[in-house]
Design an enzyme around this catalytic site. Structure first.
Site, PDB file in Angstrom:
ATOM      1  N   ASP A 166      31.014  48.590  34.959  1.00 38.92           N
ATOM      2  CA  ASP A 166      30.963  48.770  33.506  1.00 38.92           C
ATOM      3  C   ASP A 166      31.311  47.457  32.802  1.00 38.92           C
ATOM      4  O   ASP A 166      31.088  47.303  31.619  1.00 38.92           O
ATOM      5  CB  ASP A 166      31.857  49.929  33.012  1.00 38.92           C
ATOM      6  N   SER A 219      37.420  51.555  39.631  1.00 37.87           N
ATOM      7  CA  SER A 219      37.022  50.395  38.832  1.00 37.87           C
ATOM      8  C   SER A 219      37.403  49.072  39.501  1.00 37.87           C
ATOM      9  O   SER A 219      36.877  48.758  40.555  1.00 37.87           O
ATOM     10  CB  SER A 219      37.631  50.522  37.438  1.00 37.87           C
ATOM     11  N   ASP A 263      32.997  49.106  39.444  1.00 40.45           N
ATOM     12  CA  ASP A 263      32.051  50.159  39.042  1.00 40.45           C
ATOM     13  C   ASP A 263      31.046  49.668  38.004  1.00 40.45           C
ATOM     14  O   ASP A 263      30.290  50.458  37.442  1.00 40.45           O
ATOM     15  CB  ASP A 263      32.779  51.418  38.563  1.00 40.45           C
ATOM     16  N   ASP A 266      32.795  44.180  37.980  1.00 48.13           N
ATOM     17  CA  ASP A 266      33.965  44.829  38.582  1.00 48.13           C
ATOM     18  C   ASP A 266      33.454  45.962  39.494  1.00 48.13           C
ATOM     19  O   ASP A 266      32.249  46.136  39.670  1.00 48.13           O
ATOM     20  CB  ASP A 266      34.923  45.345  37.500  1.00 48.13           C
TER      21      ASP A 266
HETATM   22 MG    MG Z   1      35.275  49.257  35.549  1.00 45.29          MG
END
Ligand code: MG
Length: 451
Positions: free
Chosen positions: A243, A98, A241, A239
């Site tokens: 999400d 992340s 990844d 960020d």
């Molecule tokens: Mg993330």
């Protein structure tokens, strides 16, 4: 730890590659997951340099337990979650750390419905992991792997189709995916909505040459400059990844994430009034102000997106109306899209927010919202739980909510004091419209903390 997990944190297991995070560890996670979720498992990863090595280990663990594996390659976590949910995979796993720095990596485990695995199931997985209780398949039932690196179109289309065609026409936006997987999705989503799109840090690169995976105000200075230079309506960054999404306004100012939440909440609740807004106890009172404006009620959860997502599902299962949910860190959850944070959807949503305000500049809209002052501090503690109890005792004359740590609630200020789950530390958050009131509360708490 609050929930009894030994290895996994709130969003998966993470560590420094070559130290805690090794192919050997990830192989065992794959074998434990494969032993629990027999069937076809989708695997994805972010752009980290260690992603390929760890993905191979994860897949080996899954295959040896007889699971079939579909390798989705590099993609955002919410894209993997959407593909798992809509294609009826039996589960999935994402190799990602992340927002952590490049030397980190980790694993997020995804259920067949696209949600992150619950604490109870993670504990079962950890039990198998530590007991090395793996169902190794015999030679004639080992799984097979197929590659499916081109599945992003269905995710992109699902988001674009959520909005009226051409809703972004006339808007200019700058996208900063931070060399992460959103480079493959967010610019396409926004241009298909009609926006003119510029990008920065849009080449996939696990060394993160432009900025670190955590989108901070400092790291986003080049994005702000590009927004100003291009006269863009806003800038959006993700960020590592994707999400989460965070924004800078047309003046290049970083939008504090509670305000981002509030802007999107206002838009969603306007079209979906009188429902519940689900959010952790750490979120700004702004979220409650805006909910009340639309006849919505706020339902508070412990800190962590999986608690928000699971609570939304639980409430809907009980027949309650849930309008929206999310965290005050740019992780927003759209119940009619999927039950996880989705940065691509949030980027698209900001286009709709702006279109809904018909020509007003984002900076003007933001300046019209009530100003809250937030104090965020960490304090070292040998026994964090005991310190939280001491604060609770000292403030027993106040209203105290105990959803996560203790929340001291007064008319003009609230304070949240929680023990960290991973470090010998307590976290303190205080919010008030009046900075002096927040500072006074902070001093009151610190008097107890420092004894
Ligand atoms: Mg993330």
């Amino acid at each position: 730890m609050r929930n009894g997990k030994r290895m996994f944190g709130t969003n998966g297991v993470r560590g420094v590659v070559g130290e805690r995070m090794t192919p050997a560890l990830v192989l065992k996670i794959g074998a434990a997951l494969g032993s629990m979720r027999k069937g076809t498992i989708a695997v994805g990863r972010d752009t980290r340099t260690s992603g390929e090595a760890l993905a191979h280990a994860l897949k080996a663990g899954l295959l040896m337990t007889g699971c079939d594996v579909v390798d989705m390659g590099i993609l955002p976590t919410p894209a993997l979650q959407y593909i798992i949910k809509t294609n009826r995979f039996d589960g999935g796993a994402m190799i990602t750390a992340s927002h952590n720095p490049p030397e980190y990596n980790g694993v997020k485990v995804i259920e067949a419905d696209g949600t992150e695995m619950s604490d109870d199931e993670i504990i079962r997985l950890e039990d198998r992991f530590f007991a090395a209780e793996f169902d190794a398949a015999s030679w004639d039932s080992v799984g097979t792997e197929t590659a499916a690196p081109d599945r992003l179109e269905e995710y992109i289309r699902a988001i674009v189709n959520h909005f009226p065609a051409g809703i972004g026409e006339g808007m200019t936006v700058v996208v900063d995916p931070g060399s992460g997987p959103a480079a493959l999705t967010t610019p396409i989503i926004l241009s298909r909505m009609g926006c003119r799109v510029h990008t920065i840090n849009a080449r996939l690169d696990g060394t993160f040459p432009g900025r670190m995976p955590e989108p901070t105000p400092n790291g986003l200075k080049p994005l702000s400059e590009m927004v100003l230079a291009t006269g863009a309506d806003f800038g959006v960054a993700h960020d590592g990844d994707a999400d989460r999404a965070v924004f800078v306004d047309n003046k290049g100012r970083y939008i504090e994430e509670n305000y981002e939440f509030g802007l999107v909440e206002d838009y969603v609740c306007d079209r979906n009034p009188d429902g519940l807004i689900v959010t952790p106890v750490a979120t700004s009172r702004l979220i409650r102000d805006i909910a009340e404006k639309h006849g919505c009620t706020v339902d508070y959860t412990p800190v962590g997106s999986i608690y928000v997502a699971r609570r939304m599902i639980e409430l809907i299962g009980k027949g309650d109306k849930v309008s929206f949910g999310g965290e005050g860190n740019g992780g927003l959850i759209y119940p009619d899209h999927q039950f996880c944070r989705d940065g691509g959807m949030t980027a698209a949503m900001m286009v709709a927010v702006l279109a809904g305000h018909g020509g007003r500049r984002l900076s003007d809209i933001l300046d019209g919202l009530p100003a809250y002052h937030l104090v965020k501090e960490k304090h070292h503690a040998r026994d964090p739980a005991a310190l939280v109890r001491a604060v609770e005792e000292a403030f027993s004359g106040d209203t105290i909510e105990k959803i996560d740590g203790i929340k001291i609630v007064r008319d003009d200020v609230w304070a949240l004091v929680r023990a960290s789950g991973t470090e010998p530390m307590i976290r303190i958050m205080i919010e008030s419209k009046d900075p002096d009131v927040a500072e006074t509360m902070y001093r009151e708490i610190m008097q107890v903390v420092t004894g």
